[in-house]
Design an enzyme around this catalytic site. Sequence first.
Site, mmCIF file in Angstrom:
data_model
loop_
_atom_site.group_PDB
_atom_site.id
_atom_site.type_symbol
_atom_site.label_atom_id
_atom_site.label_comp_id
_atom_site.label_asym_id
_atom_site.label_seq_id
_atom_site.Cartn_x
_atom_site.Cartn_y
_atom_site.Cartn_z
ATOM 1 C CG HIS A 61 -2.004 0.920 0.857
ATOM 2 N ND1 HIS A 61 -2.233 1.910 1.323
ATOM 3 C CD2 HIS A 61 -3.394 0.579 0.199
ATOM 4 C CE1 HIS A 61 -3.435 2.537 1.197
ATOM 5 N NE2 HIS A 61 -4.016 1.967 0.584
ATOM 6 C CE1 TYR A 62 -1.130 5.120 -3.338
ATOM 7 C CE2 TYR A 62 -2.042 4.451 -1.310
ATOM 8 C CZ TYR A 62 -2.454 5.112 -2.569
ATOM 9 O OH TYR A 62 -3.265 5.306 -2.965
#
Length: 162
Positions: A61-62
């Site tokens: 996530h990123y």
Amino acid sequence: MIRADCLNPVDRLPIRRMLDPKSVIPHRPPFLFIDEVIELDAEHAVCARTFRAEENFYEGHYPGSPITPGVLLCESVFQAGAIFLTKRLEAQGQTAEGKTPVLCRIEEAKFKGMVFPGDRVTIEVRPVETLQQFHFMTGTVRKDGKAVLTIRYALALIDKTN
């Protein structure tokens, strides 16, 4: 406001400091998003969670600039609501044994800030109304005292199936 290490005889919601969420709801790591219950009375529950940098969802996530997924912030609210409902049921002289908390509705989820690895948040839930087995509630996730998520939702405590 009732501290978690107190017993409120009027509301009969017995809770001790550092109540283990696993003793109240069926969720388990890696999908348990409540570390502790801070306050609990007939009007609300306040729980806390520290999102640790080593949690595996940050890897995807990123990458390089990880952010806690909003859906996991929502899940922390739902789990706090399940703790509140289970303890309220017990305070009414009933048992939650044989019941599973399930999400029935999500409304008006508003994300107002970001939560990063290492951040500690507080999660507050309040009941709005109960219609039959459906418990409509509100939730707020705060970081450093500022709301990062507000949400309205409904949970039901349903009979477990084999």
